[in-house]
Design a protein around this motif. Structure first.
Motif, PDB file in Angstrom:
ATOM      1  N   GLU A 169     -42.733  46.041 -30.204  1.00 30.94           N
ATOM      2  CA  GLU A 169     -41.566  46.044 -29.325  1.00 30.94           C
ATOM      3  C   GLU A 169     -41.335  44.724 -28.611  1.00 30.94           C
ATOM      4  N   THR A 170     -42.342  43.855 -28.570  1.00 29.85           N
ATOM      5  CA  THR A 170     -42.223  42.621 -27.803  1.00 29.85           C
ATOM      6  C   THR A 170     -42.573  41.405 -28.658  1.00 29.85           C
ATOM      7  N   ALA A 171     -41.847  40.306 -28.402  1.00 34.10           N
ATOM      8  CA  ALA A 171     -42.087  39.078 -29.157  1.00 34.10           C
ATOM      9  C   ALA A 171     -43.195  38.248 -28.550  1.00 34.10           C
ATOM     10  N   GLU A 172     -43.325  38.294 -27.226  1.00 25.84           N
ATOM     11  CA  GLU A 172     -44.380  37.532 -26.556  1.00 25.84           C
ATOM     12  C   GLU A 172     -44.581  38.066 -25.152  1.00 25.84           C
ATOM     13  N   ALA A 173     -45.727  37.704 -24.579  1.00 25.29           N
ATOM     14  CA  ALA A 173     -46.063  38.040 -23.195  1.00 25.29           C
ATOM     15  C   ALA A 173     -46.466  36.758 -22.493  1.00 25.29           C
ATOM     16  N   ARG A 174     -45.963  36.578 -21.237  1.00 28.51           N
ATOM     17  CA  ARG A 174     -46.220  35.335 -20.531  1.00 28.51           C
ATOM     18  C   ARG A 174     -46.219  35.583 -19.025  1.00 28.51           C
ATOM     19  N   PHE A 175     -47.030  34.802 -18.309  1.00 26.97           N
ATOM     20  CA  PHE A 175     -47.066  34.878 -16.853  1.00 26.97           C
ATOM     21  C   PHE A 175     -46.065  33.886 -16.258  1.00 26.97           C
ATOM     22  N   PHE A 176     -45.382  34.328 -15.188  1.00 27.25           N
ATOM     23  CA  PHE A 176     -44.393  33.496 -14.516  1.00 27.25           C
ATOM     24  C   PHE A 176     -44.667  33.457 -13.013  1.00 27.25           C
ATOM     25  N   GLY A 177     -44.526  32.272 -12.419  1.00 28.58           N
ATOM     26  CA  GLY A 177     -44.618  32.142 -10.975  1.00 28.58           C
ATOM     27  C   GLY A 177     -43.363  32.681 -10.307  1.00 28.58           C
ATOM     28  N   ARG A 178     -43.446  32.868  -9.004  1.00 29.89           N
ATOM     29  CA  ARG A 178     -42.339  33.471  -8.261  1.00 29.89           C
ATOM     30  C   ARG A 178     -41.052  32.671  -8.381  1.00 29.89           C
ATOM     31  N   HIS A 179     -41.171  31.355  -8.505  1.00 30.19           N
ATOM     32  CA  HIS A 179     -39.979  30.508  -8.541  1.00 30.19           C
ATOM     33  C   HIS A 179     -39.675  29.987  -9.948  1.00 30.19           C
ATOM     34  N   GLU A 180     -40.265  30.606 -10.941  1.00 32.47           N
ATOM     35  CA  GLU A 180     -39.990  30.206 -12.326  1.00 32.47           C
ATOM     36  C   GLU A 180     -39.695  31.409 -13.211  1.00 32.47           C
ATOM     37  N   LEU A 181     -39.202  32.477 -12.593  1.00 32.54           N
ATOM     38  CA  LEU A 181     -38.894  33.694 -13.340  1.00 32.54           C
ATOM     39  C   LEU A 181     -37.745  33.442 -14.314  1.00 32.54           C
ATOM     40  N   PRO A 182     -37.786  34.046 -15.491  1.00 31.36           N
ATOM     41  CA  PRO A 182     -36.708  33.832 -16.468  1.00 31.36           C
ATOM     42  C   PRO A 182     -35.379  34.376 -15.970  1.00 31.36           C
ATOM     43  N   ALA A 183     -34.306  33.665 -16.268  1.00 29.11           N
ATOM     44  CA  ALA A 183     -32.972  34.085 -15.834  1.00 29.11           C
ATOM     45  C   ALA A 183     -32.417  35.190 -16.715  1.00 29.11           C
ATOM     46  N   ASP A 184     -32.838  35.205 -17.970  1.00 27.63           N
ATOM     47  CA  ASP A 184     -32.290  36.185 -18.922  1.00 27.63           C
ATOM     48  C   ASP A 184     -33.112  37.471 -18.890  1.00 27.63           C
ATOM     49  N   LEU A 185     -32.957  38.229 -17.810  1.00 28.73           N
ATOM     50  CA  LEU A 185     -33.670  39.490 -17.657  1.00 28.73           C
ATOM     51  C   LEU A 185     -32.965  40.614 -18.405  1.00 28.73           C
ATOM     52  N   SER A 186     -33.749  41.567 -18.874  1.00 26.81           N
ATOM     53  CA  SER A 186     -33.218  42.804 -19.441  1.00 26.81           C
ATOM     54  C   SER A 186     -32.883  43.712 -18.255  1.00 26.81           C
ATOM     55  N   THR A 187     -31.654  43.628 -17.762  1.00 29.86           N
ATOM     56  CA  THR A 187     -31.287  44.279 -16.503  1.00 29.86           C
ATOM     57  C   THR A 187     -31.222  45.797 -16.594  1.00 29.86           C
ATOM     58  N   GLY A 188     -31.285  46.339 -17.785  1.00 38.55           N
ATOM     59  CA  GLY A 188     -31.406  47.785 -17.894  1.00 38.55           C
ATOM     60  C   GLY A 188     -32.800  48.256 -17.552  1.00 38.55           C
ATOM     61  N   THR A 190     -35.407  45.813 -15.723  1.00 36.64           N
ATOM     62  CA  THR A 190     -35.988  45.121 -14.572  1.00 36.64           C
ATOM     63  C   THR A 190     -34.924  44.257 -13.918  1.00 36.64           C
ATOM     64  N   LEU A 191     -34.870  44.291 -12.574  1.00 35.91           N
ATOM     65  CA  LEU A 191     -33.881  43.525 -11.828  1.00 35.91           C
ATOM     66  C   LEU A 191     -34.566  42.481 -10.942  1.00 35.91           C
ATOM     67  N   PRO A 192     -33.849  41.390 -10.603  1.00 34.47           N
ATOM     68  CA  PRO A 192     -34.456  40.332  -9.793  1.00 34.47           C
ATOM     69  C   PRO A 192     -34.996  40.830  -8.451  1.00 34.47           C
ATOM     70  N   HIS A 193     -34.270  41.722  -7.765  1.00 30.64           N
ATOM     71  CA  HIS A 193     -34.757  42.160  -6.451  1.00 30.64           C
ATOM     72  C   HIS A 193     -36.014  43.026  -6.576  1.00 30.64           C
ATOM     73  N   GLN A 194     -36.196  43.697  -7.714  1.00 32.96           N
ATOM     74  CA  GLN A 194     -37.427  44.458  -7.918  1.00 32.96           C
ATOM     75  C   GLN A 194     -38.616  43.512  -8.090  1.00 32.96           C
ATOM     76  N   LEU A 195     -38.418  42.425  -8.808  1.00 30.75           N
ATOM     77  CA  LEU A 195     -39.480  41.432  -8.957  1.00 30.75           C
ATOM     78  C   LEU A 195     -39.842  40.829  -7.603  1.00 30.75           C
ATOM     79  N   GLU A 196     -38.836  40.562  -6.776  1.00 33.66           N
ATOM     80  CA  GLU A 196     -39.100  40.023  -5.445  1.00 33.66           C
ATOM     81  C   GLU A 196     -39.945  40.983  -4.615  1.00 33.66           C
ATOM     82  N   ARG A 197     -39.614  42.270  -4.691  1.00 33.09           N
ATOM     83  CA  ARG A 197     -40.381  43.248  -3.922  1.00 33.09           C
ATOM     84  C   ARG A 197     -41.817  43.362  -4.438  1.00 33.09           C
ATOM     85  N   LEU A 198     -42.001  43.224  -5.735  1.00 33.50           N
ATOM     86  CA  LEU A 198     -43.347  43.310  -6.294  1.00 33.50           C
ATOM     87  C   LEU A 198     -44.187  42.104  -5.873  1.00 33.50           C
TER      88      LEU A 198
END
Length: 212
Positions: A169-188, A190-198
């Protein structure tokens, strides 16, 4: 009621749920015909207003049985020692990024499902340590909207071992810092504000579980 989805979708979803629950309990053949007609009406409404395939929707609704309840989606928020969060790039949805996760399975607890999804989608072994977010998909304004009512459970997870690997189901897995999160999120999923809360829950484990 939430104000993030069109009224026609809320109405059609409620009609489908009423019909499904009615079919689960009725013993009257005439009522069964009425509930089946309501199921078909809900599929037609969603297809006409949302541009979906009516036959596929009707088949999906007919496959549901028992009292209608929301579906459950689980997500694992895995952080490494550098406080980076683990994300996966999916093979569907245009190769966008999301937290690892998926539908909860029967005979497993919600946390067990999250741990399993992380292992299957990323190759990492983790332990769920905290239920951070319990979100209603519609209330959080996930897009695109879907035919089902869905609860989303986000677990903070401790990294125990393993190494990054793709999956069916996935092409790759990668770790991202708080200020380097990918812009092209699967918004169905995960959403940006959910990542912020986490990230906030990672920084302060004493924060209470957030819901709705």
């Amino acid at each position: 009621m939430n104000g993030t989805e069109p009224e026609w979708l809320l109405w059609a979803r409620e009609i489908q749920a009423t019909a499904q629950s009615g079919l689960a309990f009725t013993r009257d053949p005439y009522d069964r015909e009425r509930y089946e007609a309501l199921t078909a009406l809900a599929a037609r409404m969603m297809a006409r207003c949302g541009g979906a395939d009516e036959t596929a929707l009707l088949d999906a609704f007919r496959a549901e049985a028992g009292y209608a309840t929301p579906k459950v989606d689980v997500r694992g928020a895995v952080f490494d020692a550098e406080n980076r969060i683990l994300m996966v790039r999916e093979l569907v949805d245009g190769g966008r990024w999301t937290l690892p996760g998926g539908w909860a399975d029967v005979n497993q607890t919600a946390s067990e499902c999250a741990v399993r999804e992380v292992r299957e989608e990323t190759g990492f072994v983790v332990r769920a340590s905290k239920l951070a977010l319990v979100h209603d998909r519609a209330r959080q304004n996930h897009r695109p909207a879907g035919p089902h009512s869905i609860y989303k459970l986000f677990f903070l997870c401790e990294l125990l071992g393993g190494e990054a690997a793709g999956s069916l189901e996935t092409a790759e897995a990668r770790f991202f810092g708080r200020h380097e999160l990918p812009a092209d999120l699967s918004t169905g999923r995960t959403l940006p504000h959910q990542l912020e809360r986490l990230f906030a829950h990672r920084a302060d484990p004493s924060l209470p579980t957030e819901f709705d």
